[in-house]
Design an enzyme around this catalytic site. Structure first.
Site, short mmCIF file in Angstrom:
data_model
loop_
_atom_site.label_atom_id
_atom_site.label_comp_id
_atom_site.label_asym_id
_atom_site.label_seq_id
_atom_site.Cartn_x
_atom_site.Cartn_y
_atom_site.Cartn_z
N ASP A 331 0.87 -1.17 0.00
CA ASP A 331 0.00 0.00 0.00
C ASP A 331 0.91 1.22 0.00
O ASP A 331 2.08 1.13 0.34
CB ASP A 331 -0.88 -0.02 1.25
N ASP A 597 -5.84 -7.41 5.23
CA ASP A 597 -4.60 -7.81 4.56
C ASP A 597 -4.17 -9.24 4.90
O ASP A 597 -3.26 -9.78 4.27
CB ASP A 597 -3.45 -6.85 4.94
N ASN A 661 36.18 -36.95 -1.70
CA ASN A 661 36.91 -37.85 -0.79
C ASN A 661 36.22 -39.21 -0.67
O ASN A 661 36.86 -40.26 -0.70
CB ASN A 661 37.01 -37.22 0.60
N ASN A 686 35.26 -36.62 8.65
CA ASN A 686 34.00 -35.90 8.48
C ASN A 686 33.81 -34.84 9.57
O ASN A 686 33.38 -33.72 9.31
CB ASN A 686 32.84 -36.90 8.49
#
Length: 845
Positions: A331, A597, A661, A686
C-alpha cells in the site's frame, strides 16, 4: 478450578451468569493472584510449548537419523566381536558431532525466541478490576477480554456484551463472509459454524465491540485441537523445497555408493562387520548430518542481523524468500508516503470551505468506537469545535463492504444520522445536496459537477471522503444498514499524505537489488497516478479494481508484471493480484497492516507487516518491520541474501570436497587389499572438516551475491558436486600414487597420509569455493580463517599425539609433507581455474 475441557464443553448453552459461576470468575475479571494460579494450572496460552525434556529431545534428534542409528548398532556389534576400542572411538566421534549439532540448534532456538519477544501480541483484559493490556500467552480461563476491530480472539470465549459485532471465522469454519455475533443462549445441538454467541481462538474481529469471558485456552480450544493438522498443511517455502530435494539427491548417491562399496569389500573376502562399518562411515561422510543444525544457526544469525536493521523474522525459512524476492507489493500509506494523514480542508459540493461539513465529520469521528485510524485522528486534531450539546445514541461501524461509518446522535435540533466514508459510497446513498444556505437540491441535478470537482481534486493527490446526514424520527434508539438511504450530501473532506523525502532513493535502491515495487491501494486511480508521478513514474501503468473484475485470470497473469499501480482495489482482489504475480514466475512480497490484509499476507511468498499493525496482520506475517519504511526492508533484503549465500556455501562445501573424498574411498577399496581408511578415521575426517564449515554463518559475502535475487537451484548444485568432486578425487588419486609408489607406504602409513591430505585439502578448498570471485580477492570471515588454520594444525599433530595409536595413525616422513604441500597447491590452483570456467559456462539463477 476444574479442567475447563470437561466442565465447559457446551459453554454456549447456559446463561452468562451461570457460566461465570462455573468458571469461578465475574464480569469484573480475575485478580492477579488467581490468574497466576490458573496460568500455572493451564499453562501458557499457545498451541505448543517447550517442556522440561526439550533440551534432551533436541540432543537426541542429532542421533536419530537412520544412518547414524545403523552406525551405532554396527559399532555395538563390533564391540561384542572383540573390537572394543574401535567401537568406543566411533561412538565418541558420533557423540562429539551430536554435541556440535546440539550447540548450534540450541543457539538458533534461543536467538529466535528472543526475537519473537519483540513482537508479542497483546490483549486488553480486566485484571484486578482495571483494564490492562497483557501478552496473549498469559490469558487464562476466566479472564474477561475486551475486543474491537482488528483484534485476534485470544481463546474460545462466550460473549457477555456485544455491539455490531462481526468476526472472520474463515480459518475455522471455511465461511467466506464475516459471521454476526451476539449475546444469546443456544441449543446443545448447535453446530460450530452457527454458534453466534461464541468467539473462537484464532479468528479475528472484523467490526464492532465485544466483552467476553475466556473459557478455553491453548490446545483445549477448537483451533488448538486442529492446530497440528493446520501446521502440516502449511506451504513449503522455495528454500525448504530446495533443501528437501537436496536431501533426496544425497540419499540417492549415498545409497548407490555404499551398496557398491559393501559388496566389493565382501567380494574380496574382507571382514563383513568392518566392511559394513566402512560403508556406513562413507555414508556419514557423504551425508552432511550437521546440515540442519548449520542451516538453523545460519538462519538464526541472519535473523539476528536483520533485527539490527529493524526487521524481525518470525519464520526462519522466510529469510531465503526475502533474498529471492523480486516483486514487492505495498500500500502507499506509510511506506511510499509518510503515513501521517492530515486534513487539508472541508469543502461543500462547490469546493468552498465549509464549517458545517467539518463539524459533521468531527462529531462522527469523536463518537467512533471501533479501531483507531489515521483519518479520524487527523479530523480530531485539525480543530475542536464545541460538541457539548451532542450525545451519541448508536453507531453503525465502518466495514469494508459499505466503506462508511454512521453515527446516530441527538442535539437541540433533534436526532440525526451522521455519515462519513468513501466518496462514491456516501454520494451513492444521497438523494439531496445541501447548499451553503441550507437549501436542498436533487443530487441528479448536481451530480456531474460534483464528480468533476472530485476528479480535479483527486488529480492533485488529495484523498477524498464524503460527508452526509439525515434527520430521523424522535423515537429512534438504534441505527441499521437499512437507515442509510435518502441522505443529504454536505460535501467533502480533503486529506494529504505527502511522500517520504527519501522514498525515490529507496525505490531506486530496491530496483538496483532487482526488486520492483508495485503499489496496491484502495484509493482512486487519479490519486494513485499522482503518487506514481511523484515517485518518478512518468507514465505509470494502472489497473483498477473495476478492470480486475472484468479480467480473466490468464489476462491478469500477463499484465501483472508490467503494471505499476493497482488502484480502487477491493480487499479480496489483493489475493488475486499476488497469485497472478506468482504464476508469472515471481517471488512476491506483500506489506500489509490492516484487517483485510491477512489473506494476502498468507498468499505472499514473503508476508510482511509492521510493528503496531492490527493483531491479525502481525499474526499472518512472516516478517515484522519495526519501522514502517521501505529503506528498512531494503536493508533486510541485503541481510536475507547474505544469509542465503552463506547457507549455499555450506551446501557447496558439503557436496564438493566431501563427495570427492568419499568417491575416492570407493575407488581405493577396489584396488587395495585393505580398507583405505578405518571407519573411525572416516568419521574423524568428516567431523574435522565440519568444524570450519560451522563458522560459515559469520563469513563475509561478496557484493555480487547481494546484487540480485537468487533461488535454490538443485540442478546447479548437482553440477557443482560432480565437477568439484571429480577435481577433488583426481588429487586424492595423486596422493595415493605418492604414498604407494614413491613412499612405498604400508597400511598405517597409507591411512595416515591420506587422512592428512583429505582433511587439509577439504579445509583449504573451503576458502576457494566460498566465493565465485578469485579466492585471494575475497576476504574470508575471521572465525572461518581461524577454524581452518586450527583444523590443519590438529590434523598435522594427530599422528604425533597420544591418541595416534588408538586412532590407527603413525608419524610420517617430512618428505611426505613436502609432496603434500605441492599436491594441495596444485589442487587449489586447479580448483580456482575450474571455478572460473564453471561460473562462466553454467548460468547461476
Amino acid at each position: 478450578m476444574k479442567q475447563t475441557s470437561k466442565l465447559n464443553e457446551r459453554y454456549y448453552t447456559c446463561p452468562e451468569n451461570d457460566l461465570l459461576d462455573q468458571l469461578q470468575t465475574s464480569a469484573n475479571g480475575l485478580d492477579s493472584e488467581e490468574a497466576n494460579k490458573r496460568l500455572t494450572q493451564f499453562g501458557l496460552n499457545k498451541f505448543s510449548a517447550r517442556n522440561k525434556e526439550g533440551l534432551l529431545k533436541l540432543f537426541l534428534n542429532q542421533l536419530t537419523t537412520p544412518i547414524i542409528l545403523i552406525l551405532i548398532a554396527a559399532a555395538i556389534l563390533s564391540y561384542f566381536l572383540g573390537e572394543a576400542l574401535d567401537a568406543i572411538i566411533i561412538l565418541v566421534i558420533i557423540l562429539t558431532s551430536a554435541c556440535l549439532g546440539f550447540w548450534q540448534e540450541k543457539g538458533a532456538a534461543n536467538a529466535v525466541n528472543k526475537l519473537l519477544q519483540l513482537i508479542e501480541v497483546n490483549t486488553k483484559i480486566l485484571r484486578d478490576r482495571k483494564e490492562v493490556s497483557l501478552p496473549t500467552e498469559q490469558i487464562v480461563p476466566g479472564d474477561i477480554v475486551i475486543l474491537a476491530t482488528g483484534n485476534i480472539v485470544p481463546g474460545d470465549c462466550r460473549l457477555l456484551e456485544s455491539k455490531d459485532l462481526y468476526a472472520d471465522e474463515a480459518s475455522l469454519t471455511g465461511e467466506t463472509f464475516p459471521a454476526e455475533k451476539k449475546c444469546c443462549v443456544l441449543p446443545a445441538a448447535t453446530r460450530i459454524a452457527e454458534r453466534n454467541n461464541v468467539l473462537h481462538m484464532g479468528t479475528h474481529i472484523v467490526s464492532g465491540f465485544a466483552k467476553a469471558v475466556v473459557v478455553q485456552t491453548g490446545i483445549n480450544t477448537e483451533f488448538g485441537s486442529i492446530s497440528q493438522h493446520l501446521r502440516n498443511l502449511k506451504n513449503e517455502t522455495e528454500f525448504e523445497k530446495g533443501i528437501r530435494h537436496f536431501g533426496y539427491l544425497l540419499m540417492e548417491v549415498t545409497t548407490i555408493l555404499i551398496t557398491i562399496i559393501f559388496f566389493i569389500n565382501v567380494y574380496f573376502h574382507r571382514p563383513i562387520v568392518d566392511s559394513l562399518l566402512f560403508s556406513l562411515a562413507i555414508a556419514v561422510g557423504l551425508t552432511p548430518q550437521l546440515l540442519p543444525a548449520i542451516i538453523s544457526f545460519n538462519l538464526a544469525r541472519g535473523a539476528a542481523n536483520m533485527a539490527k536493521q529493524k526487521v524481525v523474522v518470525k519464520k526462519l525459512s522466510a529469510i531465503e524468500n526475502v533474498g529471492s524476492m523480486n516483486v514487492l507489493c505495498s500500500d502507499k500509506t506509510g511506506t511510499i508516503t509518510e503515513g501521517k494523514v492530515r486534513l487539508y480542508k472541508a469543502v461543500n459540493y462547490k469546493g468552498d470551505e465549509s464549517e458545517k461539513v467539518f463539524n459533521t465529520a468531527y462529531v462522527n469521528s469523536i463518537f467512533e468506537s471501533g479501531f483507531n485510524n489515521p483519518i479520524d485522528e487527523a479530523i480530531k486534531i485539525y480543530k475542536q469545535p464545541d460538541t457539548s450539546g451532542v450525545t451519541k445514541i448508536d453507531e453503525l461501524p465502518y466495514d469494508f463492504i459499505r466503506k462508511r461509518l454512521s453515527v446516530l446522535v441527538n442535539n437541540a435540533n433533534g436526532k440525526k444520522i451522521l455519515v462519513k466514508g468513501a466518496f462514491n459510497q456516501v454520494l451513492g446513498i444521497c438523494k439531496f445536496v445541501e447548499d451553503e444556505n441550507g437549501n436542498l437540491i436533487s443530487v441528479s441535478e448536481l451530480l456531474d459537477g460534483i464528480h468533476q470537482r472530485y476528479e480535479a481534486m483527486s488529480k492533485e493527490g488529495y484523498r477524498i471522503l464524503g460527508v452526509a446526514y439525515k434527520s430521523i424520527e424522535a423515537g429512534a434508539t438504534s441505527i441499521k444498514t437499512e437507515d442509510e438511504h435518502d441522505l443529504i450530501f454536505l460535501g467533502m473532506l480533503l486529506f494529504t499524505d505527502p511522500i517520504k523525502e527519501d522514498v525515490i532513493d529507496t525505490l531506486s535502491e530496491l530496483l538496483r537489488l532487482g526488486v520492483s515495487v508495485k503499489i496496491i491501494t484502495g484509493d482512486n486511480a487519479l490519486v494513485a497516478a499522482h503518487v506514481g508521478r511523484q515517485v518518478g513514474l512518468s507514465n505509470p501503468k494502472i489497473l483498477t479494481g473495476e478492470q480486475l473484475r472484468k479480467m480473466s485470470s490468464e489476462a491478469l497473469v500477463n499484465l501483472s508484471g508490467s503494471t505499476d499501480l493497482f488502484a480502487e482495489v477491493e480487499p479480496n482482489q489483493k489475493e488475486r493480484i499476488l497469485l497472478a504475480l506468482k504464476k508469472a514466475g515471481n517471488v512476491v512480497g506483500f506489506i500489509g497492516d490492516g484487517i483485510n490484509d491477512a489473506p494476502a499476507l498468507h498468499i505472499a511468498d514473503v508476508g510482511i507487516s509492521v510493528n503496531g499493525a492490527v493483531d491479525v496482520a502481525m499474526e499472518a506475517a512472516d516478517i515484522i518491520l519495526l519501522g514502517n519504511d521501505l529503506k528498512v526492508l531494503a536493508n533486510g533484503v541485503k541481510e536475507g541474501r547474505k544469509t542465503f549465500a552463506n547457507t549455499l556455501k555450506y551446501i557447496f562445501m558439503a557436496t564438493s570436497a566431501n563427495f570427492g573424498n568419499m568417491f575416492s574411498m570407493a575407488g581405493a577399496s577396489v584396488f587395495l587389499s585393505y580398507l583405505p581408511l578405518l571407519p573411525k578415521q572416516v568419521l574423524l575426517t568428516n567431523m574435522l572438516t565440519d568444524i570450519p564449515e560451522m563458522t560459515i554463518a559469520t563469513d563475509s559475502v561478496d557484493e555480487v551475491m547481494i546484487e540480485k535475487p537468487r533461488r535454490m537451484n538443485i540442478s546447479f548444485i548437482k553440477k557443482f558436486m560432480i565437477v568439484f568432486g571429480i577435481i577433488s578425487s583426481l588429487f586424492d588419486y595423486t596422493t595415493f600414487a605418492v604414498l604407494l609408489y614413491w613412499l612405498h607406504a604400508g597400511v598405517d602409513e597409507f591411512r595416515t597420509g591420506w587422512f592428512t591430505e583429505s582433511v587439509i585439502s577439504a579445509s583449504l578448498i573451503v576458502l576457494v569455493i566460498r566465493t565465485s570471485n578469485a579466492f585471494y580477492k575475497s576476504r574470508p570471515g575471521k572465525l572461518l580463517l581461524i577454524a581452518t588454520v586450527a583444523v590443519i594444525i590438529i590434523t598435522i599433530l594427530l599422528p604425533y599425539s597420544p591418541v595416534a595409536g588408538p586412532l590407527g595413525f603413525i608419524p610420517l616422513p617430512l618428505s611426505f609433507y613436502a609432496a603434500l604441500g605441492i599436491i594441495i597447491l596444485l589442487y587449489v590452483v586447479a580448483a580456482e581455474i575450474t571455478k572460473r570456467l564453471f561460473y562462466k559456462w553454467v548460468a547461476v539463477k
